[in-house]
Design a protein around this motif. Structure first.
Motif, PDB file in Angstrom:
ATOM      1  N   SER A   1       0.669  -1.315   0.344  1.00  0.00           N
ATOM      2  CA  SER A   1      -0.109  -0.131   0.529  1.00  0.00           C
ATOM      3  C   SER A   1       0.945   1.042   0.139  1.00  0.00           C
ATOM      4  CB  SER A   1      -0.858  -0.103   1.042  1.00  0.00           C
ATOM      5  OG  SER A   1      -1.487   1.241   1.122  1.00  0.00           O
ATOM      6  N   PRO A   2       1.729   1.193   0.586  1.00  0.00           N
ATOM      7  CA  PRO A   2       2.037   2.746   0.794  1.00  0.00           C
ATOM      8  C   PRO A   2       3.561   2.676  -1.029  1.00  0.00           C
ATOM      9  CG  PRO A   2       2.716   1.233   2.572  1.00  0.00           C
ATOM     10  CD  PRO A   2       2.414   0.328   2.048  1.00  0.00           C
ATOM     11  N   LEU A   3       3.671   1.440  -1.317  1.00  0.00           N
ATOM     12  CA  LEU A   3       4.497   2.140  -2.364  1.00  0.00           C
ATOM     13  C   LEU A   3       3.716   2.236  -3.018  1.00  0.00           C
ATOM     14  CD1 LEU A   3       7.445  -0.172  -4.375  1.00  0.00           C
ATOM     15  CD2 LEU A   3       4.458  -0.652  -5.115  1.00  0.00           C
ATOM     16  N   GLN A   4       2.080   1.745  -3.520  1.00  0.00           N
ATOM     17  CA  GLN A   4       1.015   1.968  -4.921  1.00  0.00           C
ATOM     18  C   GLN A   4       0.729   4.017  -4.398  1.00  0.00           C
ATOM     19  OE1 GLN A   4      -1.530  -0.722  -3.883  1.00  0.00           O
ATOM     20  NE2 GLN A   4      -0.687  -2.818  -5.442  1.00  0.00           N
ATOM     21  N   SER A   5       0.894   3.942  -3.128  1.00  0.00           N
ATOM     22  CA  SER A   5       0.231   5.617  -2.967  1.00  0.00           C
ATOM     23  C   SER A   5       1.255   6.143  -3.609  1.00  0.00           C
ATOM     24  CB  SER A   5       0.507   5.242  -1.484  1.00  0.00           C
ATOM     25  OG  SER A   5      -1.412   4.586  -0.788  1.00  0.00           O
ATOM     26  N   ARG A   6       2.316   5.787  -2.708  1.00  0.00           N
ATOM     27  CA  ARG A   6       3.484   6.932  -3.575  1.00  0.00           C
ATOM     28  C   ARG A   6       3.557   6.895  -5.064  1.00  0.00           C
ATOM     29  NH1 ARG A   6       6.095  11.937  -3.385  1.00  0.00           N
ATOM     30  NH2 ARG A   6       7.996  11.607  -3.342  1.00  0.00           N
ATOM     31  N   TYR A   7       3.767   5.599  -5.983  1.00  0.00           N
ATOM     32  CA  TYR A   7       3.620   5.693  -6.975  1.00  0.00           C
ATOM     33  C   TYR A   7       2.365   7.072  -7.938  1.00  0.00           C
ATOM     34  CZ  TYR A   7       3.616   4.213 -11.677  1.00  0.00           C
ATOM     35  OH  TYR A   7       2.933   3.401 -13.026  1.00  0.00           O
ATOM     36  N   LYS A   8       1.319   6.514  -7.392  1.00  0.00           N
ATOM     37  CA  LYS A   8       0.207   7.506  -7.738  1.00  0.00           C
ATOM     38  C   LYS A   8       0.764   8.838  -7.388  1.00  0.00           C
ATOM     39  CE  LYS A   8      -4.750   8.186  -8.053  1.00  0.00           C
ATOM     40  NZ  LYS A   8      -4.968   8.861  -9.035  1.00  0.00           N
ATOM     41  N   GLU A   9       0.545   8.593  -6.416  1.00  0.00           N
ATOM     42  CA  GLU A   9       1.296  10.615  -6.255  1.00  0.00           C
ATOM     43  C   GLU A   9       2.537  11.087  -6.741  1.00  0.00           C
ATOM     44  OE1 GLU A   9       2.747  11.195  -2.429  1.00  0.00           O
ATOM     45  OE2 GLU A   9       0.826  10.438  -1.022  1.00  0.00           O
ATOM     46  N   LEU A  10       3.156  10.097  -7.605  1.00  0.00           N
ATOM     47  CA  LEU A  10       4.221  10.670  -8.620  1.00  0.00           C
ATOM     48  C   LEU A  10       4.114  10.646 -10.005  1.00  0.00           C
ATOM     49  CD1 LEU A  10       7.297   8.674  -6.823  1.00  0.00           C
ATOM     50  CD2 LEU A  10       7.249  11.140  -6.761  1.00  0.00           C
ATOM     51  N   ILE A  11       3.074   9.621 -10.342  1.00  0.00           N
ATOM     52  CA  ILE A  11       2.429   9.520 -12.154  1.00  0.00           C
ATOM     53  C   ILE A  11       1.604  10.486 -12.274  1.00  0.00           C
ATOM     54  CG2 ILE A  11       0.180   8.092 -11.354  1.00  0.00           C
ATOM     55  CD1 ILE A  11       3.507   7.071 -13.940  1.00  0.00           C
ATOM     56  N   ASP A  12       0.839  11.132 -10.902  1.00  0.00           N
ATOM     57  CA  ASP A  12      -0.119  12.119 -11.047  1.00  0.00           C
ATOM     58  C   ASP A  12       0.678  13.142 -10.920  1.00  0.00           C
ATOM     59  OD1 ASP A  12      -2.301  10.202 -10.833  1.00  0.00           O
ATOM     60  OD2 ASP A  12      -2.801  10.934  -9.093  1.00  0.00           O
ATOM     61  N   ASP A  13       1.983  13.275 -10.922  1.00  0.00           N
ATOM     62  CA  ASP A  13       2.331  14.474 -10.656  1.00  0.00           C
ATOM     63  C   ASP A  13       3.698  14.534 -12.302  1.00  0.00           C
ATOM     64  OD1 ASP A  13       4.068  17.671 -10.656  1.00  0.00           O
ATOM     65  OD2 ASP A  13       3.944  17.184  -8.884  1.00  0.00           O
ATOM     66  N   PRO A  14       3.658  15.224 -13.328  1.00  0.00           N
ATOM     67  CA  PRO A  14       4.115  14.337 -14.289  1.00  0.00           C
ATOM     68  C   PRO A  14       5.695  15.579 -14.568  1.00  0.00           C
ATOM     69  CG  PRO A  14       2.314  14.774 -15.115  1.00  0.00           C
ATOM     70  CD  PRO A  14       1.952  15.115 -13.633  1.00  0.00           C
ATOM     71  N   ALA A  15       4.936  17.330 -14.251  1.00  0.00           N
ATOM     72  CA  ALA A  15       6.024  18.055 -13.617  1.00  0.00           C
ATOM     73  C   ALA A  15       7.220  17.640 -13.057  1.00  0.00           C
ATOM     74  CB  ALA A  15       5.493  19.404 -13.794  1.00  0.00           C
ATOM     75  N   TYR A  16       7.274  17.218 -11.350  1.00  0.00           N
ATOM     76  CA  TYR A  16       7.717  16.879 -10.936  1.00  0.00           C
ATOM     77  C   TYR A  16       9.090  15.954 -10.548  1.00  0.00           C
ATOM     78  CZ  TYR A  16       9.781  15.097  -6.656  1.00  0.00           C
ATOM     79  OH  TYR A  16      10.325  14.757  -5.790  1.00  0.00           O
TER      80      TYR A  16
END
Length: 168
Positions: A122-137
């Motif tokens: 769950s923590p890995l998947q949550s962090r992945y979603k955060e990152l993939i939702d912010d292409p500029a970052y």
């Protein structure tokens, strides 16, 4: 040493092989290694599988007809594999897992295993979603990483050339 000043440029890496989980076996065959290139997607847990997919894969995982659950019985590779996955997901010792789950049936253990794996991913998947939702970052991190890697690589190439006696 081939001319130049010689010396060590590269270091030999030391392997890190954990005691638990060095080889996680297939969910369909406890004697073959889990592999992302296996044709059957049900043979593995992918890091981005949904909770429902994980539950289904563990429900369908190959097991045996013996009573109880145990580690390290050569006649029960699937039992060792699923218990080892549970150990990786929970961080519990073999002894505590056998005490907790040793008398369970597969129908009791598999949902418990799925729940533990879902919680650990769950923590890995949550962090992945955060990152993939912010292409500029993501772009900024990739750019910064490329710049740092380029500097390190340039220095390493210069060190190799110097060690081999090439003019720099």
């Amino acid at each position: 040493k081939r001319g130049g000043r010689g010396g060590r440029v590269f270091s030999v890496p030391e392997p890190f092989i954990p005691k638990v989980g060095a080889r996680v076996m297939s969910l369909q065959d406890g004697t073959s290694k889990m592999s992302k290139s296996a044709e059957n997607d049900g043979s593995r847990i992918n890091l981005l599988d949904t909770p429902k997919q994980i539950e289904t894969k563990f429900k369908r995982a190959k097991t045996d007809l013996f009573e109880g659950l145990e580690f390290d019985n050569p006649e029960r590779p699937e039992a060792t594999n699923l218990l080892s996955i549970y150990q990786l997901a929970t961080g519990y010792s073999k002894e505590s897992i056998v005490q907790e789950c040793g008398s369970m049936r597969w129908s009791e253990f598999k949902p418990k295993l799925a729940e533990a794996v879902i919680a650990s991913l769950s923590p890995l998947q949550s962090r992945y979603k955060e990152l993939i939702d912010d292409p500029a970052y993501l772009e900024s991190v990739l750019k910064e990483g490329a710049e740092k890697a380029s500097g390190v690589a340039d220095q390493t190439v210069n060190d190799v050339k110097d060690a081999m006696g090439f003019l720099i």
